[in-house]
Motif scaffolding. Sequence first.
Motif, PDB file in Angstrom:
ATOM      1  N   TYR A 168     -42.543  17.708  45.434  1.00 32.42           N
ATOM      2  CA  TYR A 168     -43.022  16.445  43.741  1.00 32.42           C
ATOM      3  C   TYR A 168     -41.745  17.071  42.731  1.00 32.42           C
ATOM      4  O   TYR A 168     -40.872  16.251  42.204  1.00 32.42           O
ATOM      5  CB  TYR A 168     -43.770  17.003  44.004  1.00 32.42           C
ATOM      6  N   ILE A 213     -38.522  15.592  43.971  1.00 30.19           N
ATOM      7  CA  ILE A 213     -37.974  14.336  43.772  1.00 30.19           C
ATOM      8  C   ILE A 213     -38.601  13.899  42.300  1.00 30.19           C
ATOM      9  O   ILE A 213     -37.253  13.055  41.644  1.00 30.19           O
ATOM     10  CB  ILE A 213     -39.602  13.442  44.095  1.00 30.19           C
ATOM     11  N   THR A 214     -39.001  13.975  41.803  1.00 27.11           N
ATOM     12  CA  THR A 214     -39.007  14.005  40.163  1.00 27.11           C
ATOM     13  C   THR A 214     -37.635  14.125  39.536  1.00 27.11           C
ATOM     14  O   THR A 214     -37.158  13.701  38.587  1.00 27.11           O
ATOM     15  CB  THR A 214     -40.230  14.474  39.056  1.00 27.11           C
ATOM     16  N   ALA A 224     -45.581  21.043  49.219  1.00 30.67           N
ATOM     17  CA  ALA A 224     -45.611  19.862  48.142  1.00 30.67           C
ATOM     18  C   ALA A 224     -45.352  20.004  46.858  1.00 30.67           C
ATOM     19  O   ALA A 224     -44.582  18.997  46.454  1.00 30.67           O
ATOM     20  CB  ALA A 224     -47.267  19.441  48.108  1.00 30.67           C
ATOM     21  N   PHE A 225     -45.493  20.717  46.253  1.00 30.22           N
ATOM     22  CA  PHE A 225     -45.661  21.652  44.661  1.00 30.22           C
ATOM     23  C   PHE A 225     -43.422  21.518  44.189  1.00 30.22           C
ATOM     24  O   PHE A 225     -42.750  19.940  43.860  1.00 30.22           O
ATOM     25  CB  PHE A 225     -46.199  22.371  43.843  1.00 30.22           C
ATOM     26  N   ALA A 275     -37.567  23.641  42.104  1.00 31.86           N
ATOM     27  CA  ALA A 275     -38.153  23.143  43.081  1.00 31.86           C
ATOM     28  C   ALA A 275     -37.488  23.572  44.744  1.00 31.86           C
ATOM     29  O   ALA A 275     -38.716  24.043  45.997  1.00 31.86           O
ATOM     30  CB  ALA A 275     -37.154  21.974  42.857  1.00 31.86           C
TER      31      ALA A 275
END
Length: 225
Positions: free
Chosen positions: A93, A96-97, A89-90, A182
């Motif tokens: 995240y 996406i960011t 999940a990290f 990521a």
Amino acid sequence: MVCSSCQSDAPAAPDPRWRRVLWIALAINLTMFAGEIVAGIASGSRSLQADALDFLGDSANYAISLGVASMALGWRSRAALLKGGTILAFGLYVLITTLLAALGGGIPQAGTMGIVGVIALVANGSVALMLYRYRSGDANMRSVWICSRNDAIGNLAVLLAAAGVLGTGTAWPDLAVALIMAGLGIWGGLQIIIQARTELYPKPSEDASAQLPLTSGSLQLLERK
């Protein structure tokens, strides 16, 4: 389904060295999170902010590992499954960011990135060396090693990003490194999840039928094949 009385699912004997290393790693990661998130926001570096969040996630992972270190393999594998999902999940995240940040934003401070990157590399490198001997353990132990290994690689990438920002005068090296981090998070999370699921749901032996007791029911089953 593994029998609850099997030796492989018995509670693990607490290893004082393992627990001591985890406590040290937990303290280092919490300290680095506090310092790096401030530096990342102040410098405008997306890769430093991503690395700071990674330190926070690792702190939670170490705390979970300490809580289940002496439990049965099934519980350690479930904890590893949770940690793998968190790391995955990290990574999503950060992906996406970072893509959103690519649409606009200023140039980060290369000097701050370099200094904080060196400090973070020393911290993560020390933790990775302490955990190296446990890299081939169960999914719970291996998940901790993967976290530390990925962090050290990420810190090297942050230093390269700082050099790239300084040399090009653009934010693209910083964003590129954030994307790499990521990817490491996503891949590491998937590795942990796969091993944890293998430990929780082992494949039945192909010759299990040959080990069935010779009862009337098993004989009828063999005759139908």
